[in-house]
Write an enzyme that holds these catalytic residues in place. Structure first.
Site, PDB file in Angstrom:
ATOM      1  N   CYS A 118      -2.131  -6.724   6.242  1.00  0.00           N
ATOM      2  CA  CYS A 118      -1.498  -7.958   5.760  1.00  0.00           C
ATOM      3  C   CYS A 118      -0.601  -8.640   6.783  1.00  0.00           C
ATOM      4  O   CYS A 118      -0.835  -9.802   7.130  1.00  0.00           O
ATOM      5  CB  CYS A 118      -0.710  -7.663   4.503  1.00  0.00           C
ATOM      6  SG  CYS A 118      -1.743  -6.942   3.229  1.00  0.00           S
ATOM      7  N   GLU A 133       0.851  -1.180   0.000  1.00  0.00           N
ATOM      8  CA  GLU A 133       0.000   0.000   0.000  1.00  0.00           C
ATOM      9  C   GLU A 133       0.893   1.237   0.000  1.00  0.00           C
ATOM     10  O   GLU A 133       1.938   1.258   0.637  1.00  0.00           O
ATOM     11  CB  GLU A 133      -0.910   0.010   1.226  1.00  0.00           C
ATOM     12  CG  GLU A 133      -1.994  -1.039   1.119  1.00  0.00           C
ATOM     13  CD  GLU A 133      -2.951  -1.029   2.294  1.00  0.00           C
ATOM     14  OE1 GLU A 133      -3.071   0.011   2.974  1.00  0.00           O
ATOM     15  OE2 GLU A 133      -3.574  -2.072   2.518  1.00  0.00           O
ATOM     16  N   LYS A 145       1.030   3.321   7.877  1.00  0.00           N
ATOM     17  CA  LYS A 145       2.281   3.767   7.263  1.00  0.00           C
ATOM     18  C   LYS A 145       1.956   4.963   6.376  1.00  0.00           C
ATOM     19  O   LYS A 145       0.769   5.230   6.126  1.00  0.00           O
ATOM     20  CB  LYS A 145       2.954   2.638   6.476  1.00  0.00           C
ATOM     21  CG  LYS A 145       2.186   2.190   5.251  1.00  0.00           C
ATOM     22  CD  LYS A 145       3.025   1.206   4.477  1.00  0.00           C
ATOM     23  CE  LYS A 145       2.385   0.876   3.147  1.00  0.00           C
ATOM     24  NZ  LYS A 145       3.193   0.004   2.334  1.00  0.00           N
ATOM     25  N   PHE A 192      13.546  -3.237   5.206  1.00  0.00           N
ATOM     26  CA  PHE A 192      12.774  -3.790   6.333  1.00  0.00           C
ATOM     27  C   PHE A 192      13.624  -3.992   7.575  1.00  0.00           C
ATOM     28  O   PHE A 192      13.453  -4.930   8.335  1.00  0.00           O
ATOM     29  CB  PHE A 192      12.022  -5.060   5.919  1.00  0.00           C
ATOM     30  CG  PHE A 192      10.757  -4.711   5.196  1.00  0.00           C
ATOM     31  CD1 PHE A 192      10.817  -4.156   3.927  1.00  0.00           C
ATOM     32  CD2 PHE A 192       9.514  -4.867   5.786  1.00  0.00           C
ATOM     33  CE1 PHE A 192       9.672  -3.748   3.268  1.00  0.00           C
ATOM     34  CE2 PHE A 192       8.360  -4.461   5.132  1.00  0.00           C
ATOM     35  CZ  PHE A 192       8.435  -3.907   3.864  1.00  0.00           C
ATOM     36  N   LYS A 206       3.638 -16.661  -0.881  1.00  0.00           N
ATOM     37  CA  LYS A 206       3.019 -15.431  -0.391  1.00  0.00           C
ATOM     38  C   LYS A 206       3.053 -15.360   1.141  1.00  0.00           C
ATOM     39  O   LYS A 206       3.497 -14.377   1.735  1.00  0.00           O
ATOM     40  CB  LYS A 206       1.575 -15.370  -0.898  1.00  0.00           C
ATOM     41  CG  LYS A 206       0.718 -14.318  -0.261  1.00  0.00           C
ATOM     42  CD  LYS A 206       1.160 -12.931  -0.657  1.00  0.00           C
ATOM     43  CE  LYS A 206       0.433 -11.881   0.137  1.00  0.00           C
ATOM     44  NZ  LYS A 206       0.678 -10.546  -0.335  1.00  0.00           N
ATOM     45  N   LYS A 243      -2.268 -10.134  10.003  1.00  0.00           N
ATOM     46  CA  LYS A 243      -3.208 -11.198   9.619  1.00  0.00           C
ATOM     47  C   LYS A 243      -2.479 -12.414   9.038  1.00  0.00           C
ATOM     48  O   LYS A 243      -2.751 -13.556   9.400  1.00  0.00           O
ATOM     49  CB  LYS A 243      -4.173 -10.610   8.578  1.00  0.00           C
ATOM     50  CG  LYS A 243      -4.924 -11.601   7.741  1.00  0.00           C
ATOM     51  CD  LYS A 243      -5.901 -10.902   6.821  1.00  0.00           C
ATOM     52  CE  LYS A 243      -5.299 -10.468   5.503  1.00  0.00           C
ATOM     53  NZ  LYS A 243      -5.278 -11.451   4.453  1.00  0.00           N
TER      54      LYS A 243
END
Ligand code: UGA
Length: 454
Positions: free
Chosen positions: A270, A155, A330, A259, A214, A273
């Protein structure tokens, strides 16, 4: 279809992933038939309104409006497209498993056909594809194809991520649909994969492995964040600066610099979850995924560490005014799902503080989720008479401040940098006390940096 004609596609679900993918496929030249059960959302999209804030999305949708079609009815998509991308929500259930109700509703609504395939973009547990194909077989719909094509959009940069993917993962067990899906992405792939101008690597694999790529990717990134957050917490005990540590670590090609930004924890729709869903998925098959338990726990504690810092500097919080700068999970999004600000605001209210807050785009969402907060139109208005300021989301509007103006507006002098994104020398030079996450604190006036053992 001749060689220059692009495959038309159906997209079921017009949330972040569905809408960005639809706009992206239209940009690449496909006619796209978008379907959603939310009639209000479809009406807005038909009027050219964009229901979410995502940089460049509005422009891309407008540019390709002639190729984009919105409807609440699946039949148009079924008539014109072979590939039906599924991009519906898979929110967490109370047990932490993914709620597949919306996915099952799509599966139920697809009629038997030899000429259609579902392409799963929604994040689903590993094994979902196999279970859907069993369902198809039980209902005499074996002719339907199935492809797993997970999405890796972030996003805030989703449009750019769609157009410049690191990799495109296509999982299938043979048949035409996997090849057709690869063809759609071909212009974004690297030359080695027969692509156009793109750099994307193609990972062609089986359905279960694609599903796991994923979940494992998100869980690994979340682990990286919780790891650097724990290093930050140890830095506070030992006098090291986590920003320097992350820089030094990130130069190792095996680790990489991304990161490794310590802060007040990860949020969003995301990571929380998907980490939970992978933990539950492992548990349901009898495996105890210990590492992910720690990743989740560290993240929960990290959101609360700011409260400890405020107590340390302000004594008690009763009656103290605390300003939160940024609320979204964010920058560059209005998404408030699992945002650290939600926990912070609730904890501050519970401790008797008066909370004011500013966010350039998420205020409307935040108002429905956070009570007892005075919302402001600018950072300076939020921190008027504040005893302490906390940078929660590193929007440029919140990081690039005139600190002498800030010092004049505040009653107190404490600045907590929850994202290590402020210029601590500038903050200190304005006579304010700076404290980041894992970097000690900088006293005003002297500019002396302290280890944070006290
Ligand atoms: C994430 C993944 O990055 C995408 O690849 C994936 O497609 C997406 O989830 C998804 O599954 O749909 P997203 O949730 O949009 O994307 O946001 P990120 O940019 O990954 O940030 C997640 C959270 O981690 C934010 O709260 C951010 O502030 C935090 N973060 C990120 C850190 O605290 N430190 C970092 O170094 C990086």
């Amino acid at each position: 279809m001749n060689a220059t004609q692009r495959e038309p596609v159906g997209v079921i679900g017009t949330g972040y992933v569905g809408l960005v993918s639809a706009a992206g496929f239209a940009e690449l030249g496909s006619d796209v038939y978008c379907v959603d059960i939310d009639a209000d959302k479809i009406a807005r999209l038909q009027r050219g309104e964009v229901p979410i804030y995502e940089p460049e999305l509005e422009e891309m949708l407008a540019r390709n409006s002639a190729r984009l079609h919105f409807s609440t009815d699946l039949s148009g998509a079924l008539e014109r497209a072979r590939l039906l991308f599924v991009a519906v929500g898979t929110p967490p259930t109370y047990s932490g498993d993914a709620d597949l109700t919306a996915v099952h509703a799509v599966v139920d609504s697809i009629p038997a056909s030899q000429g259609h395939a579902l392409v799963m973009k929604s994040t689903v547990p590993c094994g979902t594809g196999a279970s859907i194909r069993r369902t198809f077989a039980e209902r005499g719909k074996d002719g339907l194809g199935y492809v797993s094509c997970p999405e890796f959009l972030k996003e805030g940069s989703a449009v750019a991520d769609f157009l410049n993917p690191d990799r495109v993962v296509v999982g299938d067990d043979g048949g035409w649909a996997g090849d057709a899906t690869v063809e759609l992405y071909r212009p974004l792939l690297a030359e080695a994969h027969g692509g156009g101008s793109g750099d994307g690597e193609l990972v062609r694999t089986d359905v279960a492995s694609a599903e796991m790529v994923k979940l494992a990717s998100n869980a690994f990134l979340a682990t990286k964040i919780s790891f650097i957050n724990e290093i930050a917490n140890v830095c506070e005990e030992t006098g090291a600066d986590v920003v320097e540590v992350a820089r030094g670590m990130g130069l190792d090609e095996r680790i990489g610099p991304k990161f490794l930004q310590a802060g007040i924890g990860f949020g969003g729709s995301c990571f929380p979850k998907d980490v939970d869903a992978l933990k539950q998925l492992a548990g349901n098959s009898g495996y105890h995924f210990q590492l992910l338990n720690a990743v989740i726990e560290v993240n929960e504690l990290q959101k609360r560490r700011v409260i400890g810092k405020l107590h340390k500097h302000l004594g008690g919080l009763v009656g103290k005014r605390v300003a939160l700068l940024g609320l979204a999970f964010k920058p560059n999004t209005d998404d408030m799902r699992e945002a650290s600000s939600l926990v912070l605001a609730a904890r501050l209210n519970a401790d008797g503080a008066n909370v004011s807050a500013y966010d350039p785009v998420a205020e409307e969402q935040a108002r429905t989720l956070i009570g007892g907060v005075r919302f402001a139109d600018s950072p300076l208005q939020a921190l008027q008479d504040a005893d302490a300021v906390v940078l929660v989301t590193e929007w440029p509007q919140c990081t690039e401040l005139d600190w002498s103006e800030v010092a004049k507006a505040m009653r107190g002098r404490v600045v907590i940098d929850g994202r290590n994104a402020l210029d601590r020398d500038a903050v200190g030079a304005a006579g304010l006390l700076y404290e980041g996450i894992g970097r000690g604190r900088t006293e005003p006036a002297t500019g002396r940096r302290h280890e944070d053992r006290d």
